[in-house]
Write an enzyme that holds these catalytic residues in place. Structure first.
Site, short mmCIF file in Angstrom:
data_model
loop_
_atom_site.label_atom_id
_atom_site.label_comp_id
_atom_site.label_asym_id
_atom_site.label_seq_id
_atom_site.Cartn_x
_atom_site.Cartn_y
_atom_site.Cartn_z
N THR A 57 0.83 -1.21 0.00
CA THR A 57 0.00 0.00 0.00
C THR A 57 0.86 1.25 0.00
OG1 THR A 57 -1.59 -1.29 1.27
CG2 THR A 57 -2.03 1.04 1.06
N TYR A 145 5.88 -12.18 4.68
CA TYR A 145 4.67 -11.67 4.02
C TYR A 145 4.31 -12.63 2.90
CZ TYR A 145 1.77 -8.08 1.65
OH TYR A 145 0.75 -7.38 1.06
N LYS A 173 2.68 -12.06 8.06
CA LYS A 173 1.53 -11.34 7.52
C LYS A 173 0.90 -12.25 6.48
CE LYS A 173 0.01 -7.32 4.86
NZ LYS A 173 0.40 -6.11 4.10
N ILE A 213 -2.61 -6.13 9.84
CA ILE A 213 -1.86 -5.15 9.05
C ILE A 213 -2.84 -4.73 7.97
CG2 ILE A 213 0.12 -4.72 7.57
CD1 ILE A 213 1.67 -6.76 9.20
#
Length: 301
Positions: A57, A145, A173, A213
């Site tokens: 993001t 991630y 994540k 998150i």
């Protein structure tokens, strides 16, 4: 609310309610450091205890290393130790990732978010070696991630088990959403497990996850904090109510994409963070009106 699961030491390093923060730009497309400070302060003042910088993001593919470091230093000056600052150090080039990790360590990051190498589709053994080299480059705690929808490959369960044995890999994540595979891993590995996909925030908490998150947290940081607190205090009814209330924001994110949705939502709330850099584009007028309606339904506008 006790889950009875293995204690997750990663929580102390990665927080509970995190936001994958946007990278703000000026009208000319340059990094807007002042806006970065403003966003960070706003989020932390409203319940966020971890800011993830230079992630998906944060438009990491189109932000230079110098800009990433500048933003992290400015945010640190703004929020001090009120929130953990987690820096996105993952690329599809192991050497570049190591250099980025070292640079973030030098400017004061609290931890690293390291995404699966994308595009090149390495083997699982390649993933182990990639993450291991990055983990050995600094003493910073690492959050893996896993996002196969963007990277092209998953981090398989056995690979996660192997990586969890490294002393600085403390968290995951999860944007894969395979709850059947992940549920036992949360217990077996002791990794702090974070929802990396807002539709599953409450689901991950129920499975023993450590927090979020989030992208929609840009628009609703207070609500996410209350959702987390309600669940931890055993008020599942309230947690479910909040989760349902936020569903219009989840729908908007699905339509617009995380970057475009988050930046437009902040602008509608009075925080101008500029447009995304190409190839991502801002919402058109109709999309913006639809987002406005969704934000009103969610009670954040």
């Amino acid at each position: 609310m006790s889950t009875g699961l293995t204690a997750k030491t990663g929580v102390e390093h990665f927080g509970t309610v995190g936001v994958a923060m946007v990278t703000p730009f000026t009208e000319s497309g340059d990094l807007d450091v002042a806006a970065g400070r403003e966003i960070a302060a706003h989020l932390v003042d409203n319940g966020v205890d971890a800011l993830i910088l230079a992630g998906t993001t944060g438009e990491s593919p189109t932000v230079t290393t110098a800009e990433k470091l500048t933003l992290l230093k400015a945010v640190r000056e703004e929020v001090g130790d009120r929130a953990k600052l987690i820096a996105g150090a993952g690329t599809n080039n192991t050497r570049s990732s190591v250099e980025l990790a070292e640079a973030f360590a030098e400017v004061g990051a609290d931890g690293l978010l390291v995404v699966t190498p994308y595009y090149s589709k390495p083997s699982q053994e390649g993933l182990v070696r990639h993450f291991t080299e990055i983990a050995q480059a600094t003493d910073l705690p690492i959050c893996l991630y896993d996002i196969p929808g963007r990277s092209g490959i998953p981090i398989e369960s056995d690979t996660i088990r192997r990586l969890s044995e490294l002393p600085t890999i403390l968290a995951m994540k999860d944007a894969k959403g395979d709850v059947v595979a992940a549920a036992p891993l949360i217990e077996e590995t002791g990794l702090a497990w974070y929802s990396g996909d807002d539709p599953l925030n409450l689901v991950w908490l129920a499975l023993g996850g450590s927090g979020f998150i989030s992208v929609i947290g840009h628009a609703a940081p207070n609500a996410l904090r209350e959702l987390y607190t309600s669940f931890e205090e055993g008020d599942l009814a309230r947690a479910r109510e909040i989760n349902a209330t936020l569903s219009p924001l989840v729908a908007a994110q699905g339509r617009l994409g995380g970057v475009s949705m988050a930046k437009a939502a902040l602008r509608l709330q009075g925080i101008n963070v500029g447009d995304p850099r190409l190839p991502i584009v801002a919402p058109n007028e109709q999309e913006l009106e639809d987002l406005r309606a969704d934000m009103k339904k969610a009670g954040v506008l």
